[in-house]
Write an enzyme that holds these catalytic residues in place. Structure first.
Site, short mmCIF file in Angstrom:
data_model
loop_
_atom_site.label_atom_id
_atom_site.label_comp_id
_atom_site.label_asym_id
_atom_site.label_seq_id
_atom_site.Cartn_x
_atom_site.Cartn_y
_atom_site.Cartn_z
N HIS A 37 0.37 -3.43 9.21
CA HIS A 37 1.81 -3.32 8.99
C HIS A 37 2.49 -2.69 10.19
O HIS A 37 1.88 -1.89 10.92
CB HIS A 37 2.12 -2.48 7.75
CG HIS A 37 1.84 -3.18 6.46
ND1 HIS A 37 2.65 -4.19 5.98
CD2 HIS A 37 0.84 -3.03 5.56
CE1 HIS A 37 2.14 -4.62 4.83
NE2 HIS A 37 1.06 -3.94 4.56
N HIS B 24 0.85 -1.20 0.00
CA HIS B 24 0.00 0.00 0.00
C HIS B 24 0.88 1.25 0.00
O HIS B 24 0.65 2.19 -0.77
CB HIS B 24 -0.91 0.02 1.23
CG HIS B 24 -2.20 -0.71 1.05
ND1 HIS B 24 -2.27 -2.08 0.96
CD2 HIS B 24 -3.48 -0.27 0.98
CE1 HIS B 24 -3.53 -2.45 0.82
NE2 HIS B 24 -4.29 -1.38 0.83
#
Length: 398
Positions: free
Chosen positions: A214, A167
């Site tokens: 993350h 991302h």
């Protein structure tokens, strides 16, 4: 240095960021006795019961629960409460900018409503950056943050590894590729564009921490790797454009190389969505590359005919209406192409490999997943780059 990397990869750092943003992990229902009541107005959310718990920690530090061979949520799973709804919706929206629905709408919208040149540049860099990031994930095999202490708001990619954050890579690459490519095509204030690029990429990066998907190390690594790829490839963009649009071997190279990369994607000891997602991206890249070459050979690239750089289109009511109609019709065309090609390719592959039609688990096999996704999204790329604008011209929308 190792201590710094360990600190940046610590899930507690992510959990502290979530708490600062008003997202709190609370105990599961069966541990709730005696805990402090939640603040007035704060709602507690948890995964719905999905199945019986069977299994243990997987190689990605995520607890796995299976039912009929599929990973499902824990009926006693971690609950969370939201105390800042503005940040909650802001970061969920920002995180969505890295999903398929964004790529199948936003990038083509630039092609239909702004400049196919910019869309081509973005698709090319997006394809390179995402492939590098996905492969690095499955080679490095670094786990995602552990829950608890982290609240995980997404589950689809939980079986994937964490470093780097794709991302963050995609947001950084798309933002700064657009910033570097646009000045020669469109008149705008560079400082404003820089501010928008930094803001967009930062929001997406922070959203991956907020959603618990993350670590800080994953996000920083993703942004730096994408920035490095943009920096080192930038001098060759013009040469690649020329090859992509004029070389007689360009479509063959695009199709063969990207299909080869799809089939040779690294194998894991468990099923992960990374191979399928990577094949999707490579398929779109192949389809768009071939489509742009076809347009160049036909002499109809749909690029602005005025002297470059052109002024930004005025946001009049008529322009907004035409843009909205093009957007809706274009998305319908792409989604329809996706559904038709997916159904046809699955039927053909099931027949070829003699797989029962009701066996949905067969879609995870490489010999079925790769050709199905590659053919489907190559068709989507071709329709986007070749067909949609021609339909717009026939309908008087372009």
């Amino acid at each position: 240095m190792p201590e710094l990397l360990t600190y940046l990869h610590d899930p507690e750092l992510v959990a502290r960021f979530q708490r600062r943003c008003g997202l709190y992990l609370v105990e599961a229902a069966h541990h709730s006795r005696g805990r402090t009541p939640t603040p007035s107005g704060a709602r507690v959310y948890a995964d719905k019961p999905c199945g019986r718990r069977k299994g243990g920690w997987d190689s990605n530090s995520n607890y796995k629960y299976t039912e009929n061979g599929c990973v499902v949520g824990n009926s006693d799973g971690p609950r969370y409460e939201v105390r800042n709804w503005l940040l909650y919706f802001l970061f969920l929206f920002s995180s969505g900018l890295g999903h398929e629905i964004f790529y199948i709408t936003c990038l083509p919208c630039i092609h239909w409503n702004l400049d196919p040149f910019l869309c081509r540049r973005l698709v090319n860099m997006w394809t390179v950056v995402m492939y590098v990031g996905q492969v690095m994930k499955d080679l490095l095999k670094l786990p995602r943050p552990l829950s608890p202490p982290v609240v995980k708001l997404e589950t689809r990619v939980d079986a994937e590894y964490g470093l780097p954050s794709t991302h963050a890579m995609a947001a950084t690459a798309i933002s700064f590729t657009l910033l570097l490519s646009a000045p020669s095509r469109i008149q705008f204030q560079f400082e404003v564009g820089l501010l928008m690029a930094v803001t967009l990429s930062s929001l997406v990066c922070l959203s991956r921490l907020y959603t618990g998907m993350h670590s800080v190390l994953d996000v920083i690594s993703g942004a730096l790797i994408a920035g490095g790829l943009v920096f080192f490839t930038y001098p060759y963009w013009e040469n690649f454009d020329h090859f992509q649009l004029t070389s007689s071997i360009s479509p063959v190279v695009a199709l063969v190389v990207l299909l080869f990369l799809s089939y040779t994607y690294p194998e894991l000891d468990h099923y992960s969505t990374t191979r399928g997602d990577t094949t999707t991206i490579l398929g779109v890249g192949a389809g768009c590359s071939i489509g742009y070459w076809v347009n160049a050979q036909l002499g109809q690239t749909f690029e602005p005919q005025e002297a470059l750089p052109v002024p930004l289109p005025a946001l009049t009511a008529n322009a907004l209406l035409l843009g909205s109609v093009r957007f809706i019709l274009g998305v319908i065309a792409l989604v329809g192409t996706r559904q038709i090609m997916k159904s046809l390719s699955l039927q053909l592959l099931y027949f070829w490999y003699r797989v029962p039609k009701h066996d949905d688990s067969a879609r995870r096999r490489r010999e079925i997943e790769v050709p199905c996704k590659f053919a489907t999204y190559t068709a989507v790329g071709l329709v986007n780059s070749i067909l949609v604008n021609r339909v717009f011209i026939m309908l008087g929308l372009l």
